[in-house]
Design an enzyme around this catalytic site. Structure first.
Site, PDB file in Angstrom:
ATOM      1  N   GLU A 313     -36.370  -4.252  -1.494  1.00  0.00           N
ATOM      2  CA  GLU A 313     -36.276  -2.895  -2.038  1.00  0.00           C
ATOM      3  C   GLU A 313     -36.272  -2.886  -3.569  1.00  0.00           C
ATOM      4  OE1 GLU A 313     -33.861  -0.814   1.658  1.00  0.00           O
ATOM      5  OE2 GLU A 313     -32.715  -1.630  -0.026  1.00  0.00           O
ATOM      6  N   TRP A 396     -36.543  -8.276   8.236  1.00  0.00           N
ATOM      7  CA  TRP A 396     -35.715  -7.114   8.542  1.00  0.00           C
ATOM      8  C   TRP A 396     -36.537  -5.848   8.780  1.00  0.00           C
ATOM      9  CZ3 TRP A 396     -34.937  -2.596   5.545  1.00  0.00           C
ATOM     10  CH2 TRP A 396     -35.540  -2.591   4.281  1.00  0.00           C
ATOM     11  N   THR A 472     -22.101  -2.126   4.575  1.00  0.00           N
ATOM     12  CA  THR A 472     -20.787  -1.484   4.595  1.00  0.00           C
ATOM     13  C   THR A 472     -20.688  -0.209   3.757  1.00  0.00           C
ATOM     14  OG1 THR A 472     -19.992  -2.883   2.772  1.00  0.00           O
ATOM     15  CG2 THR A 472     -19.650  -3.692   5.034  1.00  0.00           C
TER      16      THR A 472
END
Length: 545
Positions: A313, A396, A472
């Site tokens: 990213e 991913w 998270t």
């Protein structure tokens, strides 16, 4: 004999059968013997099972001990394999290596009542081991979990607890996501501002609503180098390898805040929002030297073969208007900013290779490179060199990156979002806390297949295994972490450990019994029929379908 007639073992062993009649009951006089390579497992068994049962489990010699532990690489058990036999005379665990022996001891604990997972005895429990004969070994060598401690810091003692939970499930890799836009979590002595100012932010976004809302509360924390050494040693004793990740060249706002010369836009704050941002590292010699020095300190702290450099990213907006980035593209004969990112990663790859380590990165590290013998970019261009042969890809964005890397001869860890992201919602119920992403139920994790279809046998051999990722942003306490991770992690453990077919109808009763073990440990897991009232988060908006 079918597995259902045996204790509810998880993950399912390769071979398990009821043994000859005659169980073994642990008492005050029960003794344990161990050969020299088994000393670590002996200490673990005496400490953990001894605490739960209140029994001394004293050390005896091989002739007098009721539980015997040994390591024998000639036993034909395979890497991390073990054999466990229990009868009326005693229990024998043989491991191919110390890791295999440790997993055999974990299975022995599962043969006892669930209270064997408590930290103190409750009273009159009968600690009886049923007669069994088990031979077992893992399907994959990489059975990993990524824990994001950058978005929300997890105190050291909670990391140690998490390692115990991985070991309980026979998982062997803890990938620590140590840096991101929202915080830098590992002490680097050469660059103290990374933790002095880069380890905390002024506030945190709540949920994923637009416009964003914030809690107005500072958040931070970091691990000292001694903390890291302790974490690594604790994990090593439980046969868990700790893989560090420092994410570059995107997701670097915290580092740039600490040292503005690292970026393209001067002084910026540590990130307080979740998402992808334009701020990226510059590609100057100074930045490369900075991160080489960071990697050198990480290498001293983490003995892991692998060092993760992120690579995901990374927007190219700033590089397109950066004089230094454009100059680098011209000097290196690169075609565009995608190749610039790959060139940057290659410099770190070379540095790690010279120090005997292997670079690991998200599948974006493939972009802009072509390997000899293949047009991996699909545009007909060729490059003189790509990533080193030892560079490993973590896939991913679906399976495509893993397939491309395996076909190019690179090792792969499969971690596609739709089966591996434990921050994703667990049901379509409005009660799910901060529902993000696509639906990922326990059964979806359990039934996922790590090896992509269509690979040849040679290509499939490059699939080291699989990993689930615990991002998270919306897990700001250990309680919320437990809710999102368990029991989906238990399902993943069987996915990567057990061979043979998988039937969720057969698995679910074993999982329900396994929940009693998690409860005894104090894990605040999500019940299979939905969250408890205090596990909901009314009013916080998520995202996704």
């Amino acid at each position: 004999m079918p597995h259902t007639s045996l204790p509810s073992l998880l993950p399912r062993p390769t071979s398990a059968a009821a043994g000859e009649p005659g169980s073994l009951t642990l008492t005050q006089t029960t003794r344990v013997s161990a050969d020299a390579p088994a000393a670590g497992v002996l200490a673990w068994l005496q400490r953990e099972i001894g605490a739960a049962t209140g029994l001394p489990l004293g050390t005896g010699d091989e002739d007098s001990a009721q539980i015997r532990l040994s390591v024998d690489p000639r036993a034909g058990l395979g890497r991390e394999g073990y054999r466990l036999i229990v009868d009326g005379e005693g229990a024998i665990i043989v491991g191919h290596d110390p890791a295999g022996l440790f997993y055999g001891a974990q299975t022995l604990r599962q043969l006892l009542p669930a209270d064997a997972y408590r930290r103190a005895p409750l009273g009159d429990t009968a600690w009886t081991l049923p007669p069994v004969s088990i031979t077992d070994a893992p399907r994959f060598r990489w059975r990993g979990v990524m824990l994001d401690v950058a978005r929300h810091f997890l105190p050291k003692h909670e990391v140690l607890r998490f390692i115990d939970l991985l070991a309980m499930h026979k998982l062997n890799v803890l990938h620590l996501h140590l840096t991101d836009d929202q915080g830098w979590r590992v002490q680097i002595r050469r660059y103290p501002r990374l933790t002095e100012v880069g380890s905390w932010r002024t506030e945190s976004q709540q949920g994923a609503g637009r416009p964003p809302t914030f809690d107005g509360r500072p958040h931070g924390g970091f691990y000292t180098q001694d903390d890291i050494r302790e974490i690594v040693a604790y994990a090593d004793a439980r046969h868990v390898s700790v893989v560090p990740e420092v994410d570059v060249p995107g997701h670097s706002q915290a580092a740039i805040h600490a040292y503005p010369e690292l970026g393209e836009s001067g002084d910026i704050p540590v990130g307080t929002q979740w998402g992808i941002f334009d701020e990226v590292l510059a590609v100057t010699d100074h930045v490369l030297d900075f991160y080489r020095n960071v990697l050198d300190e990480l290498i001293d702290l983490f003995p892991s073969t692998y060092v993760h450099v992120g690579g995901d990213e990374c927007p190219k907006t700033q590089w397109r208007s950066s004089p230094s980035a454009q100059q680098r593209i011209r000097e290196e004969g690169l075609a565009d900013e995608d190749e610039l990112q790959s060139w940057f990663i290659r410099q770190l790859d070379d540095h790690l290779a010279k120090r005997g380590r292997r670079l690991l990165g998200w599948d974006e590290i493939l972009e802009g490179w072509l390997w000899e013998g293949g047009d991996t970019a699909g545009d007909g261009r060729g490059r003189r060199e790509g990533l080193s042969p030892d560079a490993t890809v973590m896939s991913w964005r679906g399976e495509e990156g893993g397939i491309a890397a395996a076909r190019a001869g690179h090792d792969v860890v499969m971690s596609p979002t739709h089966t591996s992201y434990l921050d994703y919602k667990q049901s379509e119920s409005e009660d799910e806390p901060v529902p993000v992403g696509t639906l990922l139920r326990v059964e979806d994790v359990y039934l996922a297949e790590p090896v992509p279809a269509g690979l040849t046998e040679e290509e499939a051999a490059h699939v080291l295994g699989a990993q689930v990722n615990v991002w998270t942003e919306h897990m700001d306490t250990p309680r919320r972490l437990d809710y999102m991770v368990f029991p989906r992690l238990s399902a993943f453990a069987e996915q990567v450990w057990s061979t043979g077919g998988r039937d969720y109808a057969e698995f679910e009763p074993r999982l329900r019994a396994h929940l009693d073990r998690l409860a005894a440990l104090g894990v605040e897991y999500r019940p299979l029929d939905g969250p408890r009232p205090w596990q909901t988060r009314p009013g916080l908006v998520g995202w996704g379908s």
